[in-house]
Design a protein around this motif. Sequence first.
Motif, PDB file in Angstrom:
ATOM      1  N   MET A  27       0.798  -1.234   0.000  1.00 55.77           N
ATOM      2  CA  MET A  27       0.000   0.000   0.000  1.00 55.77           C
ATOM      3  C   MET A  27       0.826   1.277   0.000  1.00 55.77           C
ATOM      4  SD  MET A  27      -3.497  -0.252   2.223  1.00 55.77           S
ATOM      5  CE  MET A  27      -2.886   0.929   3.355  1.00 55.77           C
ATOM      6  N   GLU A  28       1.997   1.245   0.580  1.00 56.70           N
ATOM      7  CA  GLU A  28       2.820   2.458   0.667  1.00 56.70           C
ATOM      8  C   GLU A  28       3.570   2.739  -0.629  1.00 56.70           C
ATOM      9  OE1 GLU A  28       2.520   4.505   3.225  1.00 56.70           O
ATOM     10  OE2 GLU A  28       1.081   3.076   4.056  1.00 56.70           O
ATOM     11  N   LEU A  29       3.581   1.789  -1.542  1.00 57.39           N
ATOM     12  CA  LEU A  29       4.259   1.999  -2.830  1.00 57.39           C
ATOM     13  C   LEU A  29       3.419   2.905  -3.722  1.00 57.39           C
ATOM     14  CD1 LEU A  29       5.306  -1.685  -3.686  1.00 57.39           C
ATOM     15  CD2 LEU A  29       6.765   0.135  -2.771  1.00 57.39           C
ATOM     16  N   PRO A  30       4.046   3.572  -4.675  1.00 61.60           N
ATOM     17  CA  PRO A  30       3.253   4.302  -5.674  1.00 61.60           C
ATOM     18  C   PRO A  30       2.325   3.318  -6.399  1.00 61.60           C
ATOM     19  CG  PRO A  30       5.599   4.843  -5.865  1.00 61.60           C
ATOM     20  CD  PRO A  30       5.479   3.696  -4.895  1.00 61.60           C
ATOM     21  N   ILE A  31       1.174   3.790  -6.850  1.00 63.77           N
ATOM     22  CA  ILE A  31       0.179   2.913  -7.500  1.00 63.77           C
ATOM     23  C   ILE A  31       0.803   2.097  -8.630  1.00 63.77           C
ATOM     24  CG2 ILE A  31      -1.899   2.939  -8.972  1.00 63.77           C
ATOM     25  CD1 ILE A  31      -2.550   3.153  -6.023  1.00 63.77           C
ATOM     26  N   GLN A  32       1.650   2.702  -9.451  1.00 64.02           N
ATOM     27  CA  GLN A  32       2.229   1.969 -10.574  1.00 64.02           C
ATOM     28  C   GLN A  32       3.084   0.788 -10.113  1.00 64.02           C
ATOM     29  OE1 GLN A  32       2.514   5.205  -9.973  1.00 64.02           O
ATOM     30  NE2 GLN A  32       4.580   5.982 -10.323  1.00 64.02           N
ATOM     31  N   GLU A  33       3.684   0.880  -8.923  1.00 68.37           N
ATOM     32  CA  GLU A  33       4.453  -0.240  -8.367  1.00 68.37           C
ATOM     33  C   GLU A  33       3.530  -1.235  -7.668  1.00 68.37           C
ATOM     34  OE1 GLU A  33       7.769  -0.988  -8.665  1.00 68.37           O
ATOM     35  OE2 GLU A  33       7.666   0.620 -10.150  1.00 68.37           O
ATOM     36  N   ALA A  34       2.585  -0.734  -6.877  1.00 72.82           N
ATOM     37  CA  ALA A  34       1.657  -1.599  -6.143  1.00 72.82           C
ATOM     38  C   ALA A  34       0.792  -2.425  -7.095  1.00 72.82           C
ATOM     39  CB  ALA A  34       0.779  -0.760  -5.216  1.00 72.82           C
ATOM     40  N   ALA A  35       0.476  -1.872  -8.256  1.00 77.05           N
ATOM     41  CA  ALA A  35      -0.385  -2.563  -9.224  1.00 77.05           C
ATOM     42  C   ALA A  35       0.210  -3.892  -9.683  1.00 77.05           C
ATOM     43  CB  ALA A  35      -0.648  -1.660 -10.432  1.00 77.05           C
ATOM     44  N   LYS A  36       1.517  -4.042  -9.600  1.00 79.01           N
ATOM     45  CA  LYS A  36       2.179  -5.290 -10.006  1.00 79.01           C
ATOM     46  C   LYS A  36       1.742  -6.474  -9.146  1.00 79.01           C
ATOM     47  CE  LYS A  36       6.310  -2.851 -11.538  1.00 79.01           C
ATOM     48  NZ  LYS A  36       7.730  -2.589 -11.241  1.00 79.01           N
ATOM     49  N   TYR A  37       1.179  -6.179  -7.978  1.00 74.61           N
ATOM     50  CA  TYR A  37       0.786  -7.228  -7.035  1.00 74.61           C
ATOM     51  C   TYR A  37      -0.734  -7.399  -6.932  1.00 74.61           C
ATOM     52  CZ  TYR A  37       5.634  -6.460  -5.907  1.00 74.61           C
ATOM     53  OH  TYR A  37       6.997  -6.311  -6.001  1.00 74.61           O
ATOM     54  N   ALA A  38      -1.480  -6.697  -7.765  1.00 75.91           N
ATOM     55  CA  ALA A  38      -2.947  -6.784  -7.728  1.00 75.91           C
ATOM     56  C   ALA A  38      -3.401  -8.222  -7.942  1.00 75.91           C
ATOM     57  CB  ALA A  38      -3.563  -5.885  -8.793  1.00 75.91           C
ATOM     58  N   MET A  39      -4.327  -8.671  -7.130  1.00 75.26           N
ATOM     59  CA  MET A  39      -4.941 -10.001  -7.221  1.00 75.26           C
ATOM     60  C   MET A  39      -3.935 -11.150  -7.050  1.00 75.26           C
ATOM     61  SD  MET A  39      -8.116  -9.338  -7.768  1.00 75.26           S
ATOM     62  CE  MET A  39      -9.408  -8.746  -8.817  1.00 75.26           C
ATOM     63  N   SER A  40      -2.715 -10.850  -6.611  1.00 75.28           N
ATOM     64  CA  SER A  40      -1.678 -11.886  -6.536  1.00 75.28           C
ATOM     65  C   SER A  40      -2.031 -13.029  -5.590  1.00 75.28           C
ATOM     66  CB  SER A  40      -0.326 -11.278  -6.152  1.00 75.28           C
ATOM     67  OG  SER A  40      -0.407 -10.621  -4.901  1.00 75.28           O
ATOM     68  N   ALA A  41      -2.892 -12.798  -4.619  1.00 76.30           N
ATOM     69  CA  ALA A  41      -3.290 -13.871  -3.700  1.00 76.30           C
ATOM     70  C   ALA A  41      -4.102 -14.957  -4.398  1.00 76.30           C
ATOM     71  CB  ALA A  41      -4.083 -13.300  -2.526  1.00 76.30           C
ATOM     72  N   VAL A  42      -4.780 -14.613  -5.483  1.00 78.05           N
ATOM     73  CA  VAL A  42      -5.602 -15.591  -6.199  1.00 78.05           C
ATOM     74  C   VAL A  42      -5.108 -15.869  -7.614  1.00 78.05           C
ATOM     75  CG1 VAL A  42      -7.706 -15.220  -4.844  1.00 78.05           C
ATOM     76  CG2 VAL A  42      -7.281 -13.812  -6.859  1.00 78.05           C
ATOM     77  N   ASP A  43      -4.293 -14.972  -8.172  1.00 75.44           N
ATOM     78  CA  ASP A  43      -3.739 -15.158  -9.516  1.00 75.44           C
ATOM     79  C   ASP A  43      -2.456 -14.342  -9.611  1.00 75.44           C
ATOM     80  OD1 ASP A  43      -3.059 -15.299 -12.198  1.00 75.44           O
ATOM     81  OD2 ASP A  43      -5.024 -14.681 -12.939  1.00 75.44           O
ATOM     82  N   GLU A  44      -1.323 -15.003  -9.395  1.00 76.45           N
ATOM     83  CA  GLU A  44      -0.038 -14.311  -9.375  1.00 76.45           C
ATOM     84  C   GLU A  44       0.290 -13.627 -10.697  1.00 76.45           C
ATOM     85  OE1 GLU A  44       3.050 -16.895  -8.015  1.00 76.45           O
ATOM     86  OE2 GLU A  44       2.218 -17.014  -5.987  1.00 76.45           O
ATOM     87  N   SER A  45      -0.278 -14.096 -11.792  1.00 73.79           N
ATOM     88  CA  SER A  45       0.039 -13.522 -13.104  1.00 73.79           C
ATOM     89  C   SER A  45      -0.978 -12.488 -13.574  1.00 73.79           C
ATOM     90  CB  SER A  45       0.153 -14.642 -14.145  1.00 73.79           C
ATOM     91  OG  SER A  45      -1.087 -15.308 -14.288  1.00 73.79           O
TER      92      SER A  45
END
Length: 176
Positions: A27-45
Amino acid sequence: MEAVITGTVAKFGDNINTDIISPPQYMELPIQEAAKYAMSAVDESFAAKAGPGTIVVAGGNFGSGSSRETAPLTLRHLGIKAIVAKSFARIFYRNGINLAGVGVFEASLAGLGGCPFAPGAAGNTATEDLLNLLAAMGMETGIGLRDFLGAVETVVKRVEATAGGHVYKLSAACVT
């Protein structure tokens, strides 16, 4: 002018919460960096596959959890065009529209529902009508319309409702 939304569909199940959409450890990362981890708990890719025009199709209770504003912003950064779900957590629904400009389709089985504060108000858009529209637009949802219409018929009979979308009513008229 007719609006048509096309894109790649990413499917998810029920209860995709804001911790899944936007993991708290980033959460503390800039959105463009944090977005790389979106949904990673259910779909890492997911973040690597998602791109401009991606349409998220999910089950019920999408966006539940905290009012984390980074969840819809992360999806917007990835280029998510729309989210189609059985139901949305109210706070995510509003944040998605207000903060991220995410397009949202809200529908309910057989159009059942309506506003509890406005007795006699019409229900929502029927999910079967939305599924038919998406199919006509060439968008694969993974939901079989014939099977879904069977579920609509069961619910309409069980709750003794006169509801049902246009597609359901047309299918019922063709069966007689």
